[in-house]
Write a protein that holds these residues in place. Structure first.
Motif, short mmCIF file in Angstrom:
data_model
loop_
_atom_site.label_atom_id
_atom_site.label_comp_id
_atom_site.label_asym_id
_atom_site.label_seq_id
_atom_site.Cartn_x
_atom_site.Cartn_y
_atom_site.Cartn_z
N PRO A 111 0.95 6.78 8.55
CA PRO A 111 1.94 5.93 7.87
C PRO A 111 1.46 4.47 7.82
CG PRO A 111 3.04 7.40 9.39
CD PRO A 111 1.57 7.54 9.66
N LEU A 112 1.50 3.87 6.61
CA LEU A 112 0.98 2.52 6.42
C LEU A 112 1.78 1.84 5.32
CD1 LEU A 112 -1.36 0.54 7.23
CD2 LEU A 112 -2.63 1.48 5.27
N ARG A 113 2.15 0.60 5.56
CA ARG A 113 2.89 -0.15 4.53
C ARG A 113 2.11 -0.12 3.21
NH1 ARG A 113 6.63 -4.74 5.87
NH2 ARG A 113 5.74 -5.65 3.98
N ILE A 114 2.83 0.04 2.11
CA ILE A 114 2.16 0.20 0.83
C ILE A 114 1.45 -1.09 0.40
CG2 ILE A 114 4.20 -0.41 -0.56
CD1 ILE A 114 3.22 1.81 -2.53
N ASP A 115 2.00 -2.26 0.74
CA ASP A 115 1.31 -3.49 0.35
C ASP A 115 -0.04 -3.61 1.05
OD1 ASP A 115 2.44 -3.88 2.83
OD2 ASP A 115 3.37 -5.81 2.36
N LYS A 116 -0.08 -3.20 2.31
CA LYS A 116 -1.34 -3.24 3.04
C LYS A 116 -2.31 -2.20 2.51
CE LYS A 116 -3.24 -3.43 7.71
NZ LYS A 116 -2.94 -3.36 9.17
N TYR A 117 -1.78 -1.01 2.18
CA TYR A 117 -2.63 0.06 1.66
C TYR A 117 -3.29 -0.38 0.35
CZ TYR A 117 -4.05 4.48 -0.40
OH TYR A 117 -4.80 5.48 -0.98
N ILE A 118 -2.50 -0.97 -0.58
CA ILE A 118 -3.04 -1.39 -1.87
C ILE A 118 -4.06 -2.51 -1.68
CG2 ILE A 118 -2.48 -2.50 -4.07
CD1 ILE A 118 0.15 -0.95 -4.02
N GLN A 119 -3.75 -3.45 -0.79
CA GLN A 119 -4.69 -4.55 -0.54
C GLN A 119 -6.04 -4.01 -0.07
OE1 GLN A 119 -3.41 -7.35 2.41
NE2 GLN A 119 -5.24 -8.62 2.20
N MET A 120 -6.01 -2.96 0.73
CA MET A 120 -7.25 -2.37 1.24
C MET A 120 -8.04 -1.67 0.14
SD MET A 120 -5.72 -0.74 4.77
CE MET A 120 -7.15 0.33 4.97
N HIS A 121 -7.33 -1.17 -0.89
CA HIS A 121 -7.99 -0.36 -1.92
C HIS A 121 -8.21 -1.10 -3.24
CE1 HIS A 121 -6.76 2.81 0.86
NE2 HIS A 121 -7.67 3.57 0.28
N LEU A 122 -7.72 -2.33 -3.35
CA LEU A 122 -7.87 -3.09 -4.59
C LEU A 122 -8.72 -4.32 -4.31
CD1 LEU A 122 -7.00 -3.12 -7.58
CD2 LEU A 122 -5.10 -4.59 -6.91
N GLU A 123 -9.94 -4.29 -4.79
CA GLU A 123 -10.89 -5.37 -4.52
C GLU A 123 -10.40 -6.69 -5.08
OE1 GLU A 123 -15.62 -6.43 -5.33
OE2 GLU A 123 -14.75 -4.53 -6.03
N GLY A 124 -10.50 -7.74 -4.25
CA GLY A 124 -10.14 -9.07 -4.70
C GLY A 124 -8.66 -9.39 -4.62
N SER A 125 -7.85 -8.46 -4.12
CA SER A 125 -6.41 -8.69 -4.07
C SER A 125 -6.03 -9.43 -2.79
CB SER A 125 -5.66 -7.36 -4.14
OG SER A 125 -5.96 -6.56 -3.00
N THR A 126 -4.85 -10.05 -2.81
CA THR A 126 -4.30 -10.70 -1.62
C THR A 126 -2.94 -10.09 -1.33
OG1 THR A 126 -3.15 -12.44 -2.86
CG2 THR A 126 -5.46 -12.86 -2.25
N ARG A 127 -2.49 -10.24 -0.10
CA ARG A 127 -1.21 -9.66 0.29
C ARG A 127 -0.08 -10.23 -0.57
NH1 ARG A 127 -0.20 -7.61 5.47
NH2 ARG A 127 1.72 -6.40 5.51
N ASN A 128 -0.13 -11.53 -0.84
CA ASN A 128 0.91 -12.17 -1.63
C ASN A 128 0.95 -11.62 -3.06
OD1 ASN A 128 2.95 -14.27 -2.12
ND2 ASN A 128 1.37 -15.22 -3.40
N LYS A 129 -0.23 -11.48 -3.68
CA LYS A 129 -0.27 -10.95 -5.05
C LYS A 129 0.22 -9.52 -5.10
CE LYS A 129 -4.01 -13.81 -6.94
NZ LYS A 129 -5.37 -13.81 -7.54
N VAL A 130 -0.17 -8.72 -4.11
CA VAL A 130 0.26 -7.33 -4.08
C VAL A 130 1.77 -7.24 -3.94
CG1 VAL A 130 0.18 -5.19 -2.76
CG2 VAL A 130 -1.93 -6.43 -3.22
N GLN A 131 2.34 -8.05 -3.06
CA GLN A 131 3.79 -8.03 -2.87
C GLN A 131 4.53 -8.48 -4.12
OE1 GLN A 131 4.27 -10.41 0.68
NE2 GLN A 131 3.93 -8.65 2.05
#
Length: 348
Positions: free
Chosen positions: A29-49
């Motif tokens: 189980p992993l927060r979706i914002d963290k999961y996407i940040q890990m899999h989307l190159e160049g992304s930041t937590r703020n942008k993902v949220q």
């Protein structure tokens, strides 16, 4: 690891692409914002949220909050910005022809010789630089990330004139991006092309991908071989024997779609130098004719293509919005010259 599904982009004119992930069986189980940040190159937590809050992310077909925890078997679909080549947007006082504006959207009539958004070799003087300046005057302290991320949902070429819609909020961007993906946006272009059109109306269907030899160009390939499905409907408006005025309606939106499809059927756009339209492709060998065409090139020193009609459903009111842009002066003058030239010809 999760499995990433290959979902074709549904509109290269759109600045967003669709990606999908299926969470594998061993995922903790992993927060979706963290999961996407890990899999989307160049992304930041703020942008993902921000993207999650705006509805750019769905899990099993439903929007979620940033604290949602992914689990095995979840299918995540993500709309992400295509090739974000800049991080800081320079605000510049550039005149804008604003056709319509409210709290959520703005429609702008773009002139020729203006790039829509910053990128390699074009970090200033773009439409988005001007929009950033304009919006900051309305909203001092505008977030650096907001406009590049949420403002643009489609684009038109540097030398194509006409209508473009921008979102002023993240919610509006999400709503408009989905309309582009589902081909619900009405886009009608006017083009001057070489040759006498064989039919009054027709449809061009052909996969479009980058040219194998010239990487800045695109080409049509047999269905299923390579590229992405593309459909252009056209109607002949006026014939000048050596060139024709046509109306093109996009069913899909691929990069250079009209230019590539018209060339594919033997009717390259007038003065489209990238695709060979900047030389005489139809007509006589006489010097006077060559001089006439050269004069037309000087009057319209660009690809003769204009985004004339744009229609979409308003993100808030849900009402249909339809906008028309008159032909720019350069194209209008060239059309008049061709009309007069043909009218005065004794023999054709």
């Amino acid at each position: 690891m999760s499995e990433e599904l290959d979902i074709p982009e549904e509109g290269t004119e759109s600045l967003y692409e669709r990606r999908a992930f299926v969470i594998d069986k061993g995922q903790e189980p992993l927060r979706i914002d963290k999961y996407i940040q890990m899999h989307l190159e160049g992304s930041t937590r703020n942008k993902v949220q921000n993207g999650i809050d705006a509805g750019f992310v769905t899990v099993n077909g439903k929007t979620v909050k940033s604290n949602y925890k992914v689990k095995p078997g979840d299918e995540i679909i993500l709309l992400s910005l295509v090739n974000p080549e800049h991080t800081v947007l320079k605000r510049e006082n550039i005149p804008l022809d604003i056709v319509y504006e409210d709290d959520t959207v703005m429609v702008i009539n773009k002139p020729a010789n203006m790039v829509v958004h910053p990128g390699v070799g074009n970090f200033s003087g773009t439409l988005l630089n001007g929009v950033a300046y304009y919006l900051e005057k309305q909203n001092p302290g505008l977030d650096e990330d907001s406009l590049p991320r949420f403002g643009l949902v489609h684009r038109i070429d540097k030398n194509t004139t006409g209508l473009i819609v921008l979102a002023k909020t993240a919610d509006a961007a999400a709503h408009l991006a989905k309309q582009f993906f589902h081909h619900d946006v009405k886009r009608k272009y006017t083009a001057l092309v070489w040759g006498d059109m064989e039919q009054d109306e027709g449809t061009v269907t052909g996969h479009i991908a980058r040219h194998r030899q010239y990487r800045k160009m695109f080409d049509v390939y047999p269905d299923g071989e390579t590229g992405k499905h593309a459909i252009t409907h056209y109607r002949t408006l006026e014939r000048f024997h050596y060139v024709s005025l046509v109306e093109c309606v996009l069913e899909t939106g691929r990069t250079h779609q009209i230019r590539v499809h018209m060339k594919h059927i033997g009717h390259t756009l007038f003065n489209d130098w990238e695709y060979g339209g900047d030389r005489i492709l139809k007509g006589t060998i006489y010097t006077k004719y060559k001089q006439f065409v050269d004069n037309c090139f000087e009057l319209c020193p660009r690809c003769a293509l204009h985004a004339q009609t744009l229609g979409f459903i308003h993100p808030v009111t849900k009402k249909e919005m339809l906008f028309e842009s008159p032909l720019p002066a350069d194209m209008a003058m060239v059309i008049v010259k061709w009309r007069n030239y043909i009218a005065n010809r004794k023999e054709l």
